[in-house]
Enzyme design. Structure first.
Site, mmCIF file in Angstrom:
data_model
loop_
_atom_site.group_PDB
_atom_site.id
_atom_site.type_symbol
_atom_site.label_atom_id
_atom_site.label_comp_id
_atom_site.label_asym_id
_atom_site.label_seq_id
_atom_site.Cartn_x
_atom_site.Cartn_y
_atom_site.Cartn_z
ATOM 1 C CG MET A 172 31.982 42.249 33.366
ATOM 2 S SD MET A 172 30.763 41.276 32.463
ATOM 3 C CE MET A 172 31.890 40.045 31.791
ATOM 4 C CG ASN A 173 37.697 43.582 35.660
ATOM 5 O OD1 ASN A 173 37.119 43.920 36.666
ATOM 6 N ND2 ASN A 173 38.890 43.025 35.714
ATOM 7 C CG ASP A 174 39.823 40.060 33.963
ATOM 8 O OD1 ASP A 174 39.714 41.162 33.412
ATOM 9 O OD2 ASP A 174 40.845 39.711 34.593
ATOM 10 C CG PHE A 184 42.672 40.546 41.716
ATOM 11 C CD1 PHE A 184 41.746 41.403 42.303
ATOM 12 C CD2 PHE A 184 43.863 41.112 41.242
ATOM 13 C CE1 PHE A 184 41.991 42.773 42.429
ATOM 14 C CE2 PHE A 184 44.122 42.472 41.351
ATOM 15 C CZ PHE A 184 43.196 43.307 41.945
ATOM 16 C CB SER A 185 41.238 37.024 37.074
ATOM 17 O OG SER A 185 40.409 38.070 36.633
ATOM 18 N NE ARG A 230 47.190 40.844 37.725
ATOM 19 C CZ ARG A 230 48.135 41.775 37.766
ATOM 20 N NH1 ARG A 230 48.937 41.863 38.819
ATOM 21 N NH2 ARG A 230 48.287 42.610 36.763
ATOM 22 C CD GLU A 286 46.747 42.135 33.754
ATOM 23 O OE1 GLU A 286 46.828 42.777 34.803
ATOM 24 O OE2 GLU A 286 45.947 42.433 32.847
HETATM 25 C C1 FRU Z 1 43.004 41.695 34.044
HETATM 26 C C2 FRU Z 1 43.202 41.932 35.520
HETATM 27 C C3 FRU Z 1 43.733 40.674 36.192
HETATM 28 C C4 FRU Z 1 43.293 40.845 37.608
HETATM 29 C C5 FRU Z 1 41.951 41.508 37.451
HETATM 30 C C6 FRU Z 1 41.609 42.478 38.525
HETATM 31 O O1 FRU Z 1 42.067 42.522 33.464
HETATM 32 O O2 FRU Z 1 44.063 43.025 35.732
HETATM 33 O O3 FRU Z 1 45.122 40.489 36.040
HETATM 34 O O4 FRU Z 1 43.203 39.635 38.281
HETATM 35 O O5 FRU Z 1 41.985 42.186 36.204
HETATM 36 O O6 FRU Z 1 40.298 42.901 38.421
#
Ligand code: FRU
Length: 507
Positions: A45-47, A103-104, A177, A229
């Site tokens: 998991m990220n954002d 992506f986010s 993005r 971002e």
């Molecule tokens: C931030 C980021 C966003 C991007 C996403 C990709 O952590 O780099 O800019 O959309 O993660 O997983």
């Protein structure tokens, strides 16, 4: 269908089956598994993405790779909650497609059905996200990130991508993005806040499909140690006046290295954002709060959630079946400190429902020797909150440790007038040479009294000081959970109130 497509579908199917199986058996009790924070049942998991409150449900989507515990082709994972605290894992909401990875981005409740996606009075939920085309990126193109939309007319359970995607085409900017969309009621239009390399670009739309560029902000403003971002733009009121808050995550270039989120306070008129803020401000000075945004459709209340990690080591932290989690949800507010408007964060009050019987410790107990072994009052290991009110602030420290010599120390240093979290010897750190170390954060008020709230989980601490003015979030990975907790205060410190509350697991 060609062989590549068949293989990719098969791969998705296997991912779903394996992640469902993992979910059914999952007890969420692995070593280091957060007990107070959302983390995916399994894998990466990220954002946090697409957070929207709709008909009594908080939706949380998130950057997810169901095929592994490191970053990979991005999907939108999905979870829902009725209370912001307990989460139910849902099937993946958005899969990569011919336009790229997902992506986010954000999601809105289109209550006026401006998009026309709702039929017969349905309110569509619309997700706005970045399509990241890995092929274009590999080929060295500049325009491989574009903004797209998808909608749901069944309360977020299933999603249909719009046939006219992408809705905002890349004009040739490599980093283009993370759209965050809000309804700008005064202008009866949607506003998209988009990260465009080293600045923010605002777009507007009547229907979420047709977008027009309004303006840019930030080329010469704030911190620029890395790419911009995951922005967010929203109003907050203070003493009857409305201010606009612009959040901008940057990576690297944070105050303690790597990823972090800065903010600007200013005014937004539906076209341009203006701020006369001079200093760079951070929503959280700790190393582990990134890419956070707020829930949409929550009225004037603004609830923030961040990703509790840092790109410096997010792919390497020593967890096994899953990797990374979110911060606790935080209510955002404003205060005026000597004419400067600053942002505050408080753990959302819903967390209190996890609290067991709080233990108040008499201030005389700590005054005796200046040191208090809290484990006489609370059973550890376990997750807990600690609240501390000081009539007179002076240096203090709080130490958490185990019998293996691993120790996390945090506190306030009066001579330096700053808070710190020292994870130099907190536990496992060999996975990345930059992980061990001390993070610092300034104290932003000169008040003689002080306060602190800690949210302590299996592998994280979140520190909220001075009514949420200074915030620090830090991960740690003890080989064995900390069973000891000691508070040490300098003799000048007058402790007014100290309350500990054991916290029940959310799982
Ligand atoms: C931030 C980021 C966003 C991007 C996403 C990709 O952590 O780099 O800019 O959309 O993660 O997983």
């Amino acid at each position: 269908m060609n062989l590549k497509k068949v293989l990719s579908c098969l791969c998705c199917l296997l991912c779903i089956i394996s992640s469902r199986a993992q979910q059914t058996n999952l007890k969420y009790n692995e070593h280091h598994r957060p007990q107070l924070h959302f983390s995916p049942a399994a894998k990466w998991m990220n954002d946090p993405n697409g957070m929207v409150y709709f008909q009594g449900t908080y939706h949380l989507f998130y950057q997810h790779f169901p095929g592994g515990t490191t970053w990979g082709p991005m999907h939108w994972g999905h979870a829902t909650s009725k209370d912001l605290v307990h989460w139910q894992q849902k099937p993946i909401a958005l899969y990569p497609d011919s336009l790229g990875y997902i992506f986010s981005g954000s999601a809105v409740a289109d209550v006026n059905n401006t998009s026309g996606f709702g039929k017969k009075g349905q309110v569509p939920l619309v997700a706005i996200f970045t399509h990241h085309d890995p092929k274009g990126e590999k080929e060295g193109k500049e325009n491989f990130q574009n903004q797209s939309i998808a909608y749901s007319v069944d309360n977020g359970n299933t999603w249909t991508k719009y046939a006219g995607n992408p809705v905002v085409k890349n004009p040739g900017i490599r980093d283009f993005r993370d759209p965050k969309v809000m309804w700008f009621a005064a202008g009866k239009k949607w506003i998209m806040t988009l990260a465009t390399k080293d600045r923010i670009t605002f777009y507007s739309s009547p229907d979420l499909k047709n977008w027009k560029k309004e303006s840019e902000f930030g080329e010469q403003r704030g911190a620029h140690g890395g790419v911009w971002e995951c922005p967010d733009l929203f109003p907050l009121a203070l003493n009857g006046k409305t201010y606009w808050v612009l959040l901008v995550s940057i990576n690297p270039g944070g105050p303690n290295g790597g990823s972090a989120t800065q903010y600007f306070i200013g005014q937004f008129d539906g076209h341009t954002f203006k701020s006369d803020q001079q200093q760079t401000r951070w929503i959280d000075y700790g190393p582990d709060n990134y890419a956070g945004i707020t829930w949409s459709n929550t009225g004037s209340r603004k609830i923030f959630l961040g990703w509790m990690s840092n790109w410096n080591y997010a792919n390497e932290v020593p967890t096994d079946t899953w990797r990374n989690s979110a911060t606790v949800p935080r209510d955002l507010g404003l205060v005026n400190i000597k004419g400067q408007i600053l942002l505050t964060s408080h753990p959302s009050p819903e967390l209190n429902k996890l609290a067991g019987k709080p233990v108040a410790i008499a201030s005389s107990e700590i005054a005796k020797t200046g040191s208090l072994k809290v484990t006489n009052h609370i059973k550890l290991p376990g997750q807990y909150t600690l609240e501390f009110k000081l009539d007179k602030i002076d240096s203090y420290s709080i130490e958490m440790f185990n019998d293996q010599g691993e120790k996390l120390i945090l506190g306030y240093n009066k001579a330096e007038d700053r808070y710190f979290i020292d994870r130099t010897h907190a536990g496992l750190s060999g996975f990345n040479p930059g992980f061990a170390g001390i993070a610092y954060a300034p104290r932003l008020t000169a008040a003689s009294s002080g306060d602190l709230k800690l949210v302590v989980d299996a592998s994280s601490v979140e520190l909220f000081a001075d009514q949420g003015l200074t915030v620090m979030t830090s991960l740690f990975f003890p080989a064995k959970p900390y069973q000891q907790l000691i508070i040490k205060v300098n003799k000048e410190t007058v402790v007014k109130r100290l309350v500990l509350a054991p916290m029940k697991s959310i799982w």
